[in-house]
Enzyme design. Sequence first.
Site, mmCIF file in Angstrom:
data_model
loop_
_atom_site.group_PDB
_atom_site.id
_atom_site.type_symbol
_atom_site.label_atom_id
_atom_site.label_comp_id
_atom_site.label_asym_id
_atom_site.label_seq_id
_atom_site.Cartn_x
_atom_site.Cartn_y
_atom_site.Cartn_z
ATOM 1 N N GLU A 195 0.838 -1.193 0.000
ATOM 2 C CA GLU A 195 0.000 0.000 0.000
ATOM 3 C C GLU A 195 0.875 1.246 0.000
ATOM 4 O O GLU A 195 0.376 2.355 0.132
ATOM 5 C CB GLU A 195 -0.955 -0.015 1.190
ATOM 6 C CG GLU A 195 -0.292 -0.001 2.547
ATOM 7 C CD GLU A 195 -1.320 0.064 3.675
ATOM 8 O OE1 GLU A 195 -1.456 -0.946 4.370
ATOM 9 O OE2 GLU A 195 -1.955 1.100 3.845
ATOM 10 N N CYS B 255 -3.597 -2.946 4.402
ATOM 11 C CA CYS B 255 -2.768 -4.001 4.995
ATOM 12 C C CYS B 255 -3.275 -5.410 4.676
ATOM 13 O O CYS B 255 -2.676 -6.396 5.098
ATOM 14 C CB CYS B 255 -2.689 -3.805 6.508
ATOM 15 S SG CYS B 255 -2.196 -2.141 6.954
ATOM 16 N N HIS C 259 -3.237 -8.950 12.187
ATOM 17 C CA HIS C 259 -2.545 -7.768 11.677
ATOM 18 C C HIS C 259 -2.124 -6.920 12.886
ATOM 19 O O HIS C 259 -2.925 -6.684 13.791
ATOM 20 C CB HIS C 259 -3.468 -6.965 10.757
ATOM 21 C CG HIS C 259 -2.934 -5.604 10.454
ATOM 22 N ND1 HIS C 259 -1.678 -5.422 9.922
ATOM 23 C CD2 HIS C 259 -3.447 -4.365 10.650
ATOM 24 C CE1 HIS C 259 -1.454 -4.131 9.795
ATOM 25 N NE2 HIS C 259 -2.507 -3.466 10.232
HETATM 26 N N1 CAA Z 1 1.733 3.869 30.440
HETATM 27 C C1 CAA Z 1 1.019 2.828 29.964
HETATM 28 N N2 CAA Z 1 0.012 2.955 29.047
HETATM 29 C C2 CAA Z 1 -0.236 4.205 28.592
HETATM 30 C C3 CAA Z 1 0.456 5.341 29.075
HETATM 31 C C4 CAA Z 1 1.491 5.125 30.034
HETATM 32 N N3 CAA Z 1 2.216 6.146 30.499
HETATM 33 N N4 CAA Z 1 -0.046 6.424 28.442
HETATM 34 C C5 CAA Z 1 -1.025 5.989 27.619
HETATM 35 N N5 CAA Z 1 -1.156 4.656 27.703
HETATM 36 C C6 CAA Z 1 -2.056 3.783 26.959
HETATM 37 C C7 CAA Z 1 -3.464 4.345 26.808
HETATM 38 O O1 CAA Z 1 -4.256 4.090 27.946
HETATM 39 C C8 CAA Z 1 -3.932 3.589 25.573
HETATM 40 O O2 CAA Z 1 -4.293 2.272 25.944
HETATM 41 P P1 CAA Z 1 -5.680 1.623 25.415
HETATM 42 O O3 CAA Z 1 -5.547 1.565 23.900
HETATM 43 O O4 CAA Z 1 -5.691 0.286 26.039
HETATM 44 O O5 CAA Z 1 -6.776 2.554 25.823
HETATM 45 C C9 CAA Z 1 -2.657 3.466 24.721
HETATM 46 O O6 CAA Z 1 -1.568 3.712 25.618
HETATM 47 C C10 CAA Z 1 -2.582 4.484 23.598
HETATM 48 O O7 CAA Z 1 -2.809 5.743 24.142
HETATM 49 P P2 CAA Z 1 -3.751 6.801 23.385
HETATM 50 O O8 CAA Z 1 -5.019 6.128 22.950
HETATM 51 O O9 CAA Z 1 -3.863 8.010 24.225
HETATM 52 O O10 CAA Z 1 -2.814 7.085 22.125
HETATM 53 P P3 CAA Z 1 -3.002 8.086 20.941
HETATM 54 O O11 CAA Z 1 -4.342 8.732 20.961
HETATM 55 O O12 CAA Z 1 -1.815 8.991 20.940
HETATM 56 O O13 CAA Z 1 -2.888 7.162 19.637
HETATM 57 C C11 CAA Z 1 -3.372 5.450 18.120
HETATM 58 C C12 CAA Z 1 -3.027 5.794 19.570
HETATM 59 C C13 CAA Z 1 -4.789 5.940 17.800
HETATM 60 C C14 CAA Z 1 -3.298 3.956 17.904
HETATM 61 C C15 CAA Z 1 -2.342 6.169 17.178
HETATM 62 O O14 CAA Z 1 -1.067 5.672 17.398
HETATM 63 C C16 CAA Z 1 -2.680 6.052 15.705
HETATM 64 O O15 CAA Z 1 -3.456 6.830 15.152
HETATM 65 N N6 CAA Z 1 -2.057 5.051 15.000
HETATM 66 C C17 CAA Z 1 -2.279 4.813 13.594
HETATM 67 C C18 CAA Z 1 -3.588 4.103 13.334
HETATM 68 C C19 CAA Z 1 -3.596 2.662 13.779
HETATM 69 O O16 CAA Z 1 -2.578 2.036 13.930
HETATM 70 N N7 CAA Z 1 -4.820 2.112 13.948
HETATM 71 C C20 CAA Z 1 -4.971 0.721 14.319
HETATM 72 C C21 CAA Z 1 -6.181 0.089 13.680
HETATM 73 S S1 CAA Z 1 -6.203 0.372 11.915
HETATM 74 C C22 CAA Z 1 -5.105 -0.786 11.234
HETATM 75 O O17 CAA Z 1 -4.748 -1.717 11.890
HETATM 76 C C23 CAA Z 1 -4.613 -0.584 9.840
HETATM 77 C C24 CAA Z 1 -3.238 -0.007 9.879
HETATM 78 O O18 CAA Z 1 -2.255 -0.735 9.825
HETATM 79 C C25 CAA Z 1 -3.089 1.434 10.011
#
Ligand code: CAA
Length: 391
Positions: free
Chosen positions: A83, A115, A237
């Site tokens: 992709e 993916c 994945h």
């Molecule tokens: N210690 C331990 N855990 C902590 C922490 C700390 N100090 N601070 C935060 N966390 C935890 C949070 O509680 C959260 O856990 P949960 O998911 O269990 O609730 C986790 O860390 C992530 O924290 P946030 O949700 O606050 O993180 P974020 O908002 O900055 O972003 C994300 C997370 C949305 C995945 C971001 O990284 C993102 O947009 N990634 C790209 C999209 C993605 O990967 N999506 C996955 C599904 S889509 C897919 O699979 C296709 C693909 O390949 C893209």
Amino acid sequence: MAADCAIGIHDLSFATTEFVLPHTALAEHNGTEIGKYHVGIGQRSMSVPGADEDIVTMGAAAAEPIIARHGRGRIRTVVFATESSIDQAKSAGVYVHSLLGLPSATRVVELKQACYGATAALQFAVGLVLRDPAQQVLVVASDISKYDLESPGEATQGAAAVAMLVCSDPALVRIEEPSGLFTSDVMDFWRPNYRDAALVDGEGSITAYLQAVESSWKDYTEQGGRSLDEFTAFCYHQPYTKMAYKAHRHLLNTCAYDTDEARISRAVEPTTAYNMVIGNSYTASTYLGLASLLDRADDLPGRPIGFLSYGSGSVAEFFAGTVVPGYREHLRTPAHHEAIGRRRPLDYAAYRELHERSFPTDGGDHPTPSQTTGPYRLAALRGHKRVYERC
Ligand code: CAA
């Protein structure tokens, strides 16, 4: 009961990049508590391509050991799944075909559906081998995951290629019928043609992924698939490794099973070792999970493994594979460890410079700095053409 078709993955090899950015360096730069990366998303580091690396150089490097072991003679098809495509018209697989010296009597094509592409490639390969069991299909899944700097997705970047040889009487994994399928038109993650980096609705993408797990499993059971208890492990994945745990917890919930954390960990943890240090490799990621499982677990012969392939946008497929007795003799564990161990760590500034690099679009002669120590490099963009060389 699922039928065994004795076609599947005969060999599997992966390659990744010249460089690696530890999450500690990213956390230090942006002030994030490291627990969010190490525990919250379950990532330790991400592979970063050098200026002269791309999906073609990684794909050829992944496939080269397979050609060295099995020869070129029976390969009639190369399917390149990605992709992070480098051309709107020409398949990246044609460059790989050329670099590997494959015969001209080969069909080569590129597949895309986020993916999920490598799973489509694998299933198409099984179909081709079913039609002519004398033929082999080379499946190459290669991707560079790139998000905008300072965006939430930045910590989930990565890059790798997995090459798989698909044929009859495979040495590693037999792919079974049936598959559970799911497609839904959602905008959870996408990359318009004019953008280098993907756009994503982070929370929405997690919801869409979990919906796809539930729905593809439902279709799998309706098609007469195995029961959940029969599976020893699940290759999901892995955009980041924590997502595999979330997905499995959701599947157990959907099936009204106890979501005991030790049970989830047993099913998922052995698949996460490579993704945890490589990062998201998009379409290669599910099969890096398989590589980790095969390289680490020693109780797999004859055991069914569940595969859940998710591609945003979205398409998902749940299917099963059975591990072939004697598979350990055909693994590439030391080479896989070497691919990860040889990467050179970057500091944040050097990573940022690579992230911001792009080729001018003027059609001039633009040589790339010599950075990779891998077997293939992108030497230049010359007259709008990519020039590759063997190192
Ligand atoms: N210690 C331990 N855990 C902590 C922490 C700390 N100090 N601070 C935060 N966390 C935890 C949070 O509680 C959260 O856990 P949960 O998911 O269990 O609730 C986790 O860390 C992530 O924290 P946030 O949700 O606050 O993180 P974020 O908002 O900055 O972003 C994300 C997370 C949305 C995945 C971001 O990284 C993102 O947009 N990634 C790209 C999209 C993605 O990967 N999506 C996955 C599904 S889509 C897919 O699979 C296709 C693909 O390949 C893209």
